[in-house]
Write a protein that holds these residues in place. Structure first.
Motif, short mmCIF file in Angstrom:
data_model
loop_
_atom_site.label_atom_id
_atom_site.label_comp_id
_atom_site.label_asym_id
_atom_site.label_seq_id
_atom_site.Cartn_x
_atom_site.Cartn_y
_atom_site.Cartn_z
N ILE A 1 74.17 -8.16 -26.79
CA ILE A 1 72.87 -8.73 -27.12
C ILE A 1 71.98 -7.57 -27.55
N ILE A 2 71.24 -7.77 -28.61
CA ILE A 2 70.31 -6.74 -29.07
C ILE A 2 68.90 -7.25 -28.78
N THR A 3 68.12 -6.43 -28.12
CA THR A 3 66.76 -6.82 -27.75
C THR A 3 65.75 -5.89 -28.40
N ASP A 4 64.51 -6.36 -28.43
CA ASP A 4 63.45 -5.50 -28.94
C ASP A 4 63.36 -4.22 -28.12
N ARG A 5 63.63 -4.31 -26.84
CA ARG A 5 63.62 -3.13 -25.96
C ARG A 5 64.74 -2.16 -26.33
N ASP A 6 65.94 -2.68 -26.64
CA ASP A 6 67.04 -1.82 -27.08
C ASP A 6 66.63 -1.02 -28.32
N ILE A 7 65.99 -1.70 -29.25
CA ILE A 7 65.59 -1.05 -30.50
C ILE A 7 64.58 0.05 -30.23
N VAL A 8 63.59 -0.23 -29.40
CA VAL A 8 62.56 0.77 -29.12
C VAL A 8 63.12 1.95 -28.35
N LEU A 9 63.83 1.67 -27.27
CA LEU A 9 64.29 2.76 -26.40
C LEU A 9 65.48 3.54 -26.96
N ARG A 10 66.38 2.86 -27.65
CA ARG A 10 67.61 3.51 -28.08
C ARG A 10 67.61 3.92 -29.55
N CYS A 11 66.63 3.48 -30.29
CA CYS A 11 66.60 3.85 -31.71
C CYS A 11 65.27 4.51 -32.05
N VAL A 12 64.18 3.78 -31.93
CA VAL A 12 62.88 4.31 -32.34
C VAL A 12 62.53 5.57 -31.55
N ALA A 13 62.66 5.52 -30.23
CA ALA A 13 62.30 6.68 -29.41
C ALA A 13 63.18 7.89 -29.72
N GLY A 14 64.41 7.64 -30.17
CA GLY A 14 65.30 8.72 -30.54
C GLY A 14 65.22 9.11 -32.01
N ARG A 15 64.27 8.49 -32.71
CA ARG A 15 64.02 8.77 -34.13
C ARG A 15 65.26 8.56 -34.99
N CYS A 16 66.01 7.50 -34.69
CA CYS A 16 67.18 7.21 -35.50
C CYS A 16 66.76 6.56 -36.81
N ASP A 17 67.65 6.51 -37.75
CA ASP A 17 67.42 5.83 -39.02
C ASP A 17 67.87 4.39 -38.85
N ALA A 18 66.93 3.49 -38.63
CA ALA A 18 67.24 2.08 -38.35
C ALA A 18 67.96 1.40 -39.49
N SER A 19 67.82 1.92 -40.69
CA SER A 19 68.51 1.31 -41.83
C SER A 19 69.99 1.72 -41.88
N GLN A 20 70.35 2.74 -41.11
CA GLN A 20 71.73 3.23 -41.08
C GLN A 20 72.44 2.96 -39.75
N MET A 21 71.69 2.99 -38.66
CA MET A 21 72.31 2.79 -37.35
C MET A 21 72.75 1.34 -37.18
N ARG A 22 73.94 1.16 -36.64
CA ARG A 22 74.51 -0.17 -36.41
C ARG A 22 74.11 -0.67 -35.02
N ILE A 23 73.88 -1.96 -34.91
CA ILE A 23 73.44 -2.48 -33.61
C ILE A 23 74.51 -2.32 -32.54
N GLY A 24 75.76 -2.23 -32.95
CA GLY A 24 76.82 -2.00 -31.98
C GLY A 24 76.67 -0.69 -31.23
N GLU A 25 75.91 0.24 -31.80
CA GLU A 25 75.69 1.54 -31.16
C GLU A 25 74.62 1.47 -30.06
N ILE A 26 73.75 0.46 -30.12
CA ILE A 26 72.64 0.43 -29.17
C ILE A 26 72.51 -0.89 -28.41
N MET A 27 73.31 -1.89 -28.76
CA MET A 27 73.17 -3.20 -28.11
C MET A 27 73.52 -3.11 -26.63
N SER A 28 72.99 -4.03 -25.88
CA SER A 28 73.35 -4.15 -24.47
C SER A 28 74.69 -4.86 -24.38
#
Length: 136
Positions: free
Chosen positions: A40-67
């Motif tokens: 499951i991908i949540t708004d919290r997953d996106i913020v904590l595991r992508c945005v806070a880590g300054r990842c490129d959201a257009s390139q990172m796959r949700i499988g890398e950060i999903m719960s």
């Protein structure tokens, strides 16, 4: 519960997930592979595991950060049982599954509409208590 299921695949991008969350005003999306719930991908997953880590959201796959530690309920479970599961697991959204197939999503708002009173307020309080560590 909502039986209108929006789902993603593990190789979809984080940006795609964020856009769908925003467009539909929802907080989570089940991730399905071969018809089965795998995460499951949540708004919290996106913020904590992508945005806070300054990842490129257009390139990172949700499988890398999903719960992937999934908490689900059955359509046959009672509202009280679902509330207890939400409180124990500290989640506000539960996929409703038959086997590994998602048939709906139950949210805290759904529960609030169905039940009011002391048990609901206790559930909300328990969910809101901090976890000792953020788990996947």
């Amino acid at each position: 519960m909502s039986s209108r299921i929006i789902s993603l695949r593990h190789n979809d991008t984080v940006l795609q997930a964020a856009e769908i969350l925003s467009k539909n005003n929802i907080g989570s999306i089940p991730v399905i592979t071969d018809g089965e719930l795998v995460g499951i991908i949540t708004d919290r997953d996106i913020v904590l595991r992508c945005v806070a880590g300054r990842c490129d959201a257009s390139q990172m796959r949700i499988g890398e950060i999903m719960s992937t530690r999934l908490v689900t309920v059955s359509p046959d479970d009672s509202v009280e049982s679902a509330m207890d599961t939400m409180a124990r697991s500290k989640v506000r959204r539960l996929p409703v599954t038959e086997g590994k197939k998602v048939v709906g999503i139950l949210t805290l708002a759904d529960v609030a509409r169905a039940r009011a009173g002391q048990h609901l307020s206790e559930t909300v309080w328990e969910i809101s208590q901090p976890r000792s560590s953020y788990g996947r």
